[in-house]
Write a protein that holds these residues in place. Structure first.
Motif, short mmCIF file in Angstrom:
data_model
loop_
_atom_site.label_atom_id
_atom_site.label_comp_id
_atom_site.label_asym_id
_atom_site.label_seq_id
_atom_site.Cartn_x
_atom_site.Cartn_y
_atom_site.Cartn_z
N ALA A 358 1.02 -1.00 0.32
CA ALA A 358 0.53 -0.06 0.17
C ALA A 358 1.52 1.24 -0.11
O ALA A 358 0.10 2.24 -0.75
N ILE A 359 2.02 1.33 0.92
CA ILE A 359 2.90 2.35 0.23
C ILE A 359 3.33 3.06 -0.78
O ILE A 359 3.80 3.47 -1.02
N VAL A 360 3.27 1.49 -1.41
CA VAL A 360 4.04 1.81 -2.96
C VAL A 360 2.71 3.26 -3.88
O VAL A 360 1.70 2.78 -4.15
N SER A 361 3.84 4.35 -4.48
CA SER A 361 3.69 5.42 -5.20
C SER A 361 2.97 4.88 -6.78
O SER A 361 1.75 4.81 -7.21
N VAL A 362 4.10 4.09 -7.14
CA VAL A 362 3.95 4.14 -8.84
C VAL A 362 4.63 2.99 -9.17
O VAL A 362 5.29 2.56 -7.71
N ALA A 363 4.96 2.99 -10.57
CA ALA A 363 6.09 1.59 -10.53
C ALA A 363 6.61 2.41 -12.08
O ALA A 363 6.34 3.08 -12.51
N ALA A 364 7.33 1.38 -12.72
CA ALA A 364 8.12 2.03 -13.34
C ALA A 364 8.58 1.25 -14.13
O ALA A 364 9.09 0.13 -13.25
N SER A 441 -0.15 -6.17 -9.01
CA SER A 441 -0.76 -5.99 -7.17
C SER A 441 -0.54 -5.43 -6.59
O SER A 441 1.21 -5.71 -6.30
N GLN A 442 -0.89 -3.87 -6.31
CA GLN A 442 -0.41 -3.47 -4.69
C GLN A 442 1.13 -2.52 -5.47
O GLN A 442 1.89 -2.48 -5.14
N CYS A 443 0.80 -2.08 -6.56
CA CYS A 443 1.83 -1.44 -7.58
C CYS A 443 2.30 -0.40 -7.15
O CYS A 443 2.67 0.62 -8.67
N GLY A 444 1.19 0.38 -6.75
CA GLY A 444 0.82 1.75 -6.52
C GLY A 444 -0.30 2.26 -7.70
O GLY A 444 -0.99 0.99 -8.57
#
Length: 584
Positions: A358-364, A441-444
């Motif tokens: 849940a603390i992840v903002s975004v992915a790249a 899942s849960q990657c922002g």
């Protein structure tokens, strides 16, 4: 004192992905699809000289759609350039063009008078291997952002192992500081100083604790910095995301990692704060990248340092971690106010190693070299195993590689709108991220979208590009198949009962091509998939108005070219015989 390590990538040799040779002809085009701009003009070509009566038919077609059309001028090819009272999206103009052609047998063709722009495609020799910038499925939509900004005026601090003065990076390095206090693991023989060059972070057996293994130098900071701001358009090597920005290297990681106290001082110093015994940073950073971490929740020292940096307007970007675990158990990813970044693979799904939560903002893009070295992230490096060797380039994987993608995009955003606060930058990056094309899942909120973020910051007046392209005739045979990127949707039409449309798609090893054909409700069209030898691999042949879907997986070790055929069976053709073909 807690020690933090670089999130070490898995190293792999520099390699090029071999493209399969298609029997049908053609090759992959690495350029990103530019945004389609609205236009107020149509080009109409008549088979014979158009009279005022003939032109009136075109005007009547526009009137039926609530528009006013007038003749602007004659074109050099005997065409008629027609103008509407206002700009319309390309899809609407194409529909109007089809209606004009359908109502007048004298029309040879009608099409939008498109507005084109210069595209900022770098001339760097290895840019084509940086799939993470431009590929529709797993990339960050970067080329379109470069048409608006290159990050000039922004300084990014890379808090890491230091840097090597790589020929493809050095021109964008300014200042820097070696914040390592302990000479025992610094590998440069001295304590804190203004020389942030990386002497190598190698360690001998037992150096980092009883029975600790030896390891070679990673040149980790040099790789991270190259992704952010490698020198670009110099006809050599790789491109940097914010190549107009400058990088301030802050060396905090040595042979055995780095102490929290040194890293905290590095955060404060990089952002323009005062650190006892160290000179002021003449190049305060608007963005900090920390591709480092360790287990445990955020400690008070790290949190206070981050708060200090944010109070000076600095955006703090951190890697989520490479333990395939919840990032809440890692620091500084779990600190408040940071942009925690998960890693995606080339297919746009969560990389197997990436932390989440849940603390992840975004992915790249962080890459996945297990499926081939060229599926990693290519950037600047050094060939030395211990001390420095020659400049080179290598593919790495890790959230360490994902974080600098976001830091680079943050620099682009701030270059376009320097007044933004750290929270506003974070909000833009999260709200404009595009949906994951594969499971993450849960990657922002999604994969960071450079162009959409820059536009949202005030970077342009045109709408963000969509992954939609129009059919281009003639594509009636395999040898004339229209090239379409994986992840795009084609808007096409069946002009007659004998019309057949072919599209070719290049698919990465281990990836699956899914095809979904949606016809108008009054038509029955079927869809087929072939390999490059012309062998049919899959098909879907449902009835009138039904959506056909099928798929095929590339189980090979190289990129494969597939051909998708749309065939008429029965029902509507002509201007009303439209379809949507999703290639994902």
């Amino acid at each position: 004192m807690h020690k933090t390590r670089a999130l070490r990538p898995l190293l792999s040799a520099l390699a090029l992905a071999a493209l399969s040779s298609a029997t049908f002809a053609g090759s992959a085009d690495p350029a990103s699809a530019p945004p389609e701009l609205p236009t107020d003009r149509l080009i109409v070509k008549y088979r014979s000289e158009a009279s005022s009566t003939v032109l009136a038919r075109a005007k009547d077609a526009a009137t039926r759609r609530g528009h006013r059309l007038e003749l602007l001028r004659r074109g050099g090819l005997g065409t008629h350039v027609m103008r509407l009272e206002r700009h319309l999206p390309l899809a609407d103009m194409r529909q109007l063009a089809r209606e004009i052609a359908a109502t007048d047998a004298n029309v040879e063709y009608a099409e939008p008078d498109r507005i084109l722009q210069a595209m900022a495609t770098p001339n760097d020799t290895q840019y084509g291997q940086q799939w993470h910038y431009y590929e529709a499925r797993g990339g960050i939509n970067l080329p379109a952002a470069w048409d608006l900004t290159n990050g000039s005026g922004v300084t990014v601090a890379v808090i890491d192992t230091g840097y090597r003065p790589h020929a493809d990076l050095a021109a964008n390095i300014v200042g820097g500081y070696d914040m390592i206090k302990d000479t025992g693991g610094s590998n440069d023989g001295n304590a804190r100083d203004t020389d942030a060059r990386d002497p190598g972070d190698y360690a001998t057996y037992g150096q980092c604790g009883l029975f600790s293994p030896s390891h070679n130098s990673s040149w980790h900071g040099t790789h991270v910095a190259g992704t952010i701001a490698a020198v670009t358009n110099n006809g050599n090597g790789v491109s940097g995301i914010a190549y107009g920005a400058k990088v301030v290297p802050v060396r905090v990681l040595g042979a055995c990692g780095g102490y929290t106290s040194d890293i905290a001082d590095g955060i404060i110093w990089a952002s323009g704060g005062s650190v006892s015994g160290s000179p002021a940073n003449p190049n305060p950073a608007r963005v900090i990248n920390m591709s480092l971490g360790g287990s445990g929740s955020c400690d008070s020292t790290s949190q206070n340092a981050i708060n200090s940096a944010r109070s000076r307007g600095t955006v703090v970007v951190v890697a989520a971690g490479n333990s395939n675990a919840n990032a809440s158990g890692f620091s500084p990813a779990s600190c408040s106010g940071v942009i925690a970044v998960a890693a995606t693979n080339r297919n746009g799904g969560r990389a197997s190693y990436s932390n989440y939560g849940a603390i992840v903002s975004v992915a790249a893009p962080g890459g996945d070299t297990a499926s081939g070295s060229a599926n990693g992230i290519l950037s600047t490096l050094n060939s030395g195993t211990r001390g420095p060797g020659n400049d080179n380039y290598a593919y790495y994987q890790g959230t360490s590689m994902a974080a600098p993608h976001v830091a680079g995009v943050a620099a682009l955003v701030l270059s376009r709108n320097p007044s933004l606060t750290p929270d506003q930058v974070a909000s833009i990056l999260k709200s404009t991220a595009r949906a994951f094309p594969a499971t993450c899942s849960q990657c922002g909120t999604g994969i960071v979208d450079a162009y959409a973020a820059v536009v949202a910051a005030g970077g342009g007046t045109t709408p963000p590009p969509t992954n939609t392209v129009a059919e281009i005739e003639s594509n009636n045979t395999g040898s004339t198949a229209q090239l379409v990127r994986e992840g795009y949707t084609v808007t096409g039409s069946i002009s007659s009962s004998s019309d057949v449309d072919y599209y070719r798609v290049n698919i990465n090893p281990g990836s699956t091509l899914g095809v979904r054909l949606t016809p108008v409700s009054t038509a029955n069209y079927d869809v087929y998939i072939y390999n490059s030898a012309g062998t049919q691999l899959a098909s879907s042949t449902l009835g009138t108005g039904q959506v056909d879907s099928t798929s095929v997986r590339n189980n090979g070790t190289t990129v494969a070219t597939y051909y998708v055929r749309v065939r008429y069976v029965s029902g509507t053709t002509g201007s009303g015989g439209t379809y949507s073909l999703a290639l994902d």
